[in-house]
Write an enzyme that holds these catalytic residues in place. Structure first.
Site, short mmCIF file in Angstrom:
data_model
loop_
_atom_site.label_atom_id
_atom_site.label_comp_id
_atom_site.label_asym_id
_atom_site.label_seq_id
_atom_site.Cartn_x
_atom_site.Cartn_y
_atom_site.Cartn_z
N TYR A 276 31.61 32.37 39.83
CA TYR A 276 31.40 34.00 39.79
C TYR A 276 33.00 34.08 38.73
CZ TYR A 276 31.89 38.78 41.35
OH TYR A 276 31.81 40.30 41.23
N GLU B 199 31.71 38.03 31.17
CA GLU B 199 31.35 39.42 30.96
C GLU B 199 32.35 40.34 30.26
OE1 GLU B 199 29.49 40.85 34.52
OE2 GLU B 199 28.44 38.94 34.93
#
Length: 221
Positions: A147, A154
């Site tokens: 994560y 991102e």
């Protein structure tokens, strides 16, 4: 009647989960193969088609939650899928200049490993009624590393795309126009980056809570 509907639900979700699972397997295979053979500059071109298909298929999960087909809360599903679709279509697909960035490799590898585990977990549960303990552990533990690496990728890709977004003025709407409305995609990207600041810790904390519940339940059983 209820039994038939339950069977149809399980059959549909099994097919859905295993289909998307194989899509993400393709993404991981092409990403690793290209990364080792040709370098990170060519990873996006190698994974583009399966990535677009596999990630876009996740839209159905929002529908699944809305109609009660699954128990996952929309409040957790929507922001995660929304952010990934934004990066997939709104950044990578829309701005070819960013496609050769090294963060594309870390992004698709983090996403694909996460989704291969997640879809195989749910696919196994729907097909056989339960999943083995080792798969459950992977489902609720690998995000601890994947994560943060995915989110970092991102954010990094959105940030690095900002000059191209501003220079191209793609998706911008300028005044005057018949709607009497203006929209600047550059500032929308800035807002998206800002949402990651409170959103990422919130999602990580939520997932930690889910991990605690799932592993505790597994021990009791």
């Amino acid at each position: 009647m209820a039994g038939s509907l339950s069977l149809l639900r399980r059959l549909y979700l099994s097919i859905y989960n295993w289909t998307v699972f194989f899509g993400w397997c393709q993404v991981l295979y092409f990403a690793v193969k290209t990364l080792t053979e040709s370098g990170h500059e060519h990873v996006y071109n190698a994974v583009e088609k399966p990535l677009l298909l596999a990630q876009t298929a996740a839209v159905l999960e929002i529908l699944h939650g809305l109609i009660g087909l699954v128990r996952s809360p929309i409040s957790a599903t929507l922001p995660q899928i929304g952010s990934r679709l934004y990066v997939t279509w709104g950044i990578l697909w829309s701005f070819p200049e960013i496609q050769k960035h090294v963060l594309v490799s870390s992004l698709v590898i983090s996403w694909s490993i996460t989704e291969i585990i997640r879809y195989s977990f749910f696919g196994t549960k729907e097909a056989f009624g339960s999943a083995p303990s080792w798969l459950l552990w992977l489902r609720y533990s690998t995000f601890l590393l994947l994560y943060p690496s995915g989110i970092t990728s991102e954010v990094g890709l959105i940030y690095n795309a900002l000059p191209y977004i501003k220079g191209s003025e793609k998706y911008c709407l300028r005044m005057p126009n018949e709607w009497n409305f203006s929209f600047d995609y550059f500032y929308a990207a800035i807002i998206a980056l800002g949402i990651y600041v409170p959103g990422s810790p919130h999602m990580y904390t939520y997932m930690l809570g889910q991990r605690k519940k799932a592993l505790a339940k597994s021990k009791r059983e």
